[in-house]
Write a protein that holds these residues in place. Structure first.
Motif, PDB file in Angstrom:
ATOM      1  N   ARG A 184       0.833  -1.202   0.000  1.00 57.94           N
ATOM      2  CA  ARG A 184       0.000   0.000   0.000  1.00 57.94           C
ATOM      3  C   ARG A 184       0.871   1.258   0.000  1.00 57.94           C
ATOM      4  O   ARG A 184       0.508   2.277  -0.577  1.00 57.94           O
ATOM      5  N   GLU A 185       2.030   1.186   0.655  1.00 51.92           N
ATOM      6  CA  GLU A 185       2.933   2.334   0.702  1.00 51.92           C
ATOM      7  C   GLU A 185       3.457   2.668  -0.693  1.00 51.92           C
ATOM      8  O   GLU A 185       3.526   3.840  -1.087  1.00 51.92           O
ATOM      9  N   GLU A 186       3.826   1.629  -1.458  1.00 48.52           N
ATOM     10  CA  GLU A 186       4.277   1.855  -2.839  1.00 48.52           C
ATOM     11  C   GLU A 186       3.163   2.473  -3.671  1.00 48.52           C
ATOM     12  O   GLU A 186       3.401   3.376  -4.482  1.00 48.52           O
ATOM     13  N   PHE A 187       1.953   1.977  -3.488  1.00 44.66           N
ATOM     14  CA  PHE A 187       0.816   2.532  -4.219  1.00 44.66           C
ATOM     15  C   PHE A 187       0.636   4.020  -3.889  1.00 44.66           C
ATOM     16  O   PHE A 187       0.469   4.849  -4.785  1.00 44.66           O
ATOM     17  N   LYS A 188       0.701   4.361  -2.601  1.00 44.69           N
ATOM     18  CA  LYS A 188       0.523   5.751  -2.200  1.00 44.69           C
ATOM     19  C   LYS A 188       1.639   6.632  -2.750  1.00 44.69           C
ATOM     20  O   LYS A 188       1.389   7.763  -3.223  1.00 44.69           O
ATOM     21  N   ASN A 189       2.890   6.157  -2.702  1.00 43.66           N
ATOM     22  CA  ASN A 189       4.012   6.932  -3.240  1.00 43.66           C
ATOM     23  C   ASN A 189       3.803   7.238  -4.721  1.00 43.66           C
ATOM     24  O   ASN A 189       4.011   8.370  -5.180  1.00 43.66           O
ATOM     25  N   CYS A 190       3.392   6.214  -5.477  1.00 45.11           N
ATOM     26  CA  CYS A 190       3.185   6.404  -6.918  1.00 45.11           C
ATOM     27  C   CYS A 190       1.972   7.294  -7.186  1.00 45.11           C
ATOM     28  O   CYS A 190       1.956   8.083  -8.142  1.00 45.11           O
ATOM     29  N   LEU A 191       0.959   7.171  -6.355  1.00 48.64           N
ATOM     30  CA  LEU A 191      -0.218   8.027  -6.482  1.00 48.64           C
ATOM     31  C   LEU A 191       0.185   9.489  -6.294  1.00 48.64           C
ATOM     32  O   LEU A 191      -0.210  10.366  -7.079  1.00 48.64           O
ATOM     33  N   ASP A 192       0.997   9.739  -5.269  1.00 52.50           N
ATOM     34  CA  ASP A 192       1.447  11.109  -4.996  1.00 52.50           C
ATOM     35  C   ASP A 192       2.311  11.662  -6.130  1.00 52.50           C
ATOM     36  O   ASP A 192       2.333  12.883  -6.359  1.00 52.50           O
ATOM     37  N   LEU A 193       3.037  10.773  -6.827  1.00 56.40           N
ATOM     38  CA  LEU A 193       3.900  11.208  -7.932  1.00 56.40           C
ATOM     39  C   LEU A 193       3.129  11.398  -9.234  1.00 56.40           C
ATOM     40  O   LEU A 193       3.716  11.781 -10.252  1.00 56.40           O
ATOM     41  N   GLY A 194       1.831  11.120  -9.207  1.00 56.61           N
ATOM     42  CA  GLY A 194       1.009  11.354 -10.388  1.00 56.61           C
ATOM     43  C   GLY A 194       0.877  10.185 -11.334  1.00 56.61           C
ATOM     44  O   GLY A 194       0.455  10.366 -12.483  1.00 56.61           O
ATOM     45  N   PHE A 195       1.251   8.979 -10.892  1.00 55.14           N
ATOM     46  CA  PHE A 195       1.072   7.811 -11.761  1.00 55.14           C
ATOM     47  C   PHE A 195      -0.408   7.612 -12.058  1.00 55.14           C
ATOM     48  O   PHE A 195      -1.275   7.849 -11.206  1.00 55.14           O
ATOM     49  N   ASP A 196      -0.683   7.164 -13.282  1.00 51.52           N
ATOM     50  CA  ASP A 196      -2.064   6.978 -13.726  1.00 51.52           C
ATOM     51  C   ASP A 196      -2.576   5.567 -13.476  1.00 51.52           C
ATOM     52  O   ASP A 196      -3.759   5.376 -13.186  1.00 51.52           O
ATOM     53  N   TYR A 197      -1.675   4.580 -13.605  1.00 52.00           N
ATOM     54  CA  TYR A 197      -2.092   3.179 -13.515  1.00 52.00           C
ATOM     55  C   TYR A 197      -1.094   2.389 -12.664  1.00 52.00           C
ATOM     56  O   TYR A 197       0.082   2.766 -12.532  1.00 52.00           O
ATOM     57  N   PHE A 198      -1.584   1.262 -12.116  1.00 53.95           N
ATOM     58  CA  PHE A 198      -0.816   0.505 -11.128  1.00 53.95           C
ATOM     59  C   PHE A 198      -0.983  -0.989 -11.390  1.00 53.95           C
ATOM     60  O   PHE A 198      -2.109  -1.480 -11.495  1.00 53.95           O
TER      61      PHE A 198
END
Length: 426
Positions: A184-198
């Motif tokens: 979940r931490e990786e997901f949140k980090n990428c979300l904050d960086l503006g990633f569109d898809y996971f």
């Protein structure tokens, strides 16, 4: 009684030799299903030993086309790995250009011929992704104007590099895809960086929350499950369903889906309960526990898709291995569906089993992955994470006296069944 399993397509007679076709979900920022990466791996070897990318991609394309791409990925997009040999080949007439994204391998050299061929394919309606980008190499810079998606592997790139690259690629109007997102931490980090898809299985791992309460809708489903398993009268079950409007609507949708196959439209709850029968009603309720996130507008939630696919695949495996024991298939479905409830509810599996009475063999499978059903659950979990299969799937299949051909057929049937149930019923 009409059985949900009688009118589905069932496993096809596919002639596939010694390979697995897996799919890994790609989610959007709201954790709704966006696409799948279609993955090829040889059965006897691990993922690092695929020697011919053209052969691998050809196998994925041939198999997906034979089954029907819509049955492999449903309404989602399919991401397919390609290298220079594939790009320069004539394999593309087999692919529905509006349904696939061609994923360029990170080792491919951007020669003038390759770049020209990519431009030609783009002119025919194909779109491209650039895989496993770790920096702005000359090849990356040459390919960047031609791709719509940039994928970055969370295992291969440090956070410090991500914070520099992500804004750079977003400036170029590229859609960013984070791969191997496992926490979940990786997901949140990428979300904050503006990633569109996971892409990854972070969504299927339980986050234990002490004191978490079930939602009213989930409580209603649990109460109904208790009525069904305690052999309550149909009119009592019907009254309980009527108390929750969403349950009533979803039940009526379910009995009118192609998966059930009713010969005429069913408009009353009493008809629906009678047609489904107790076995299928319990199955529907198990699925409905995962359906609540769809109220936020994302009906194709990954956990729902994973749970229904897992339950169906376990059921098909048990039916294949124990064809004379009907109860085994039902038990296997329950094990598959329940195996993700700790993630769904945010409480430990042991706490869940204190609230939901199950047999010892179901308990052993869910808590310890032991016994016949535990072995099947371990196999299916390994298939889902296809990169981890080296040395695990093949010995298990040998122990179960099952061929890789049979496994692929059952897996494809489970994909299609799950897609039909989720698409039409919820």
């Amino acid at each position: 009684m009409i059985d949900l399993t009688l009118h589905d397509s069932g496993p096809r007679s596919l002639r596939v030799r010694e390979f697995y076709l897996g799919r890994q979900p790609i989610l959007d920022r709201n954790q709704g299903l966006f696409g799948y990466e279609l993955l090829f791996r040889n059965a006897p070897v691990g993922p690092a030993h695929v020697t011919n990318d053209l052969t691998a991609t050809a196998a994925v394309i041939a198999h997906a086309s034979q089954l029907g791409m819509e049955k492999t990925i449903g309404d989602a997009l399919g991401f397919v790995n390609v290298d220079a040999s594939v790009i320069m080949s004539d394999i593309f007439p087999f692919l529905p250009r509006e349904k696939v994204v061609l994923e360029i391998t990170n080792s491919m050299e951007a020669t003038p011929a390759v770049l020209a061929r990519i431009r030609e394919l783009i002119s025919h309606g194909f779109s491209f992704a650039l895989d496993d980008v770790t920096g702005e190499t000359p090849d990356v810079l040459a390919l960047l104007p031609l791709v719509d998606y940039v994928k970055m592997d969370m295992r291969n790139i440090p956070l410090s590099a991500l914070t520099k690259l992500a804004p750079r690629f977003r400036q170029e109007k590229k859609k960013l895809v984070a791969e191997k997102v496992e926490t979940r931490e990786e997901f949140k980090n990428c979300l904050d960086l503006g990633f569109d898809y996971f892409q990854g299985y972070y969504f299927s791992k339980p986050v234990i929350m002490s004191g978490k309460k079930l939602s009213p809708s989930q409580l209603a489903v649990m109460e109904l499950m208790t009525l069904v398993t305690s052999d309550a009268e149909n009119n009592e079950i019907e009254r309980a369903i009527k108390r929750d409007v969403s349950l009533a609507l979803n039940l009526l949708r379910l009995v009118n889906t192609p998966a059930v196959g009713a010969r005429q439209r069913i408009d009353s709850l009493s008809q629906a309960v009678t047609i489904l029968g107790r076995r299928q009603l319990q199955r529907w309720l198990q699925i409905m526990l995962y359906a609540e996130p769809s109220k936020r507008g994302h009906s194709m939630t990954p956990l729902l898709m994973l749970a229904t696919t897992r339950g169906r695949l376990l059921e098909l495996l048990a039916g294949k291995l124990r064809p004379k024991q009907r109860d085994s298939a039902d038990i296997a479905f329950t094990v598959g569906i329940m195996s993700l409830m700790d993630t769904l509810f945010g409480i430990s599996m042991s706490e869940i089993l204190e609230q939901i009475p199950v047999s010892d063999e179901v308990r052993d499978a869910l808590l310890d992955r032991s016994g016949f059903f535990g072995d099947l659950l371990k196999l299916v979990e390994c298939i889902e994470r296809i990169e981890d299969m080296d040395g695990q799937i093949v010995p298990t299949l040998r122990d179960l006296a099952m061929s890789t051909d049979e496994l692929v057929e059952l897996e494809m049937a489970a994909f299609e069944w799950s897609d039909n149930v989720v698409r039409y019923a919820l």
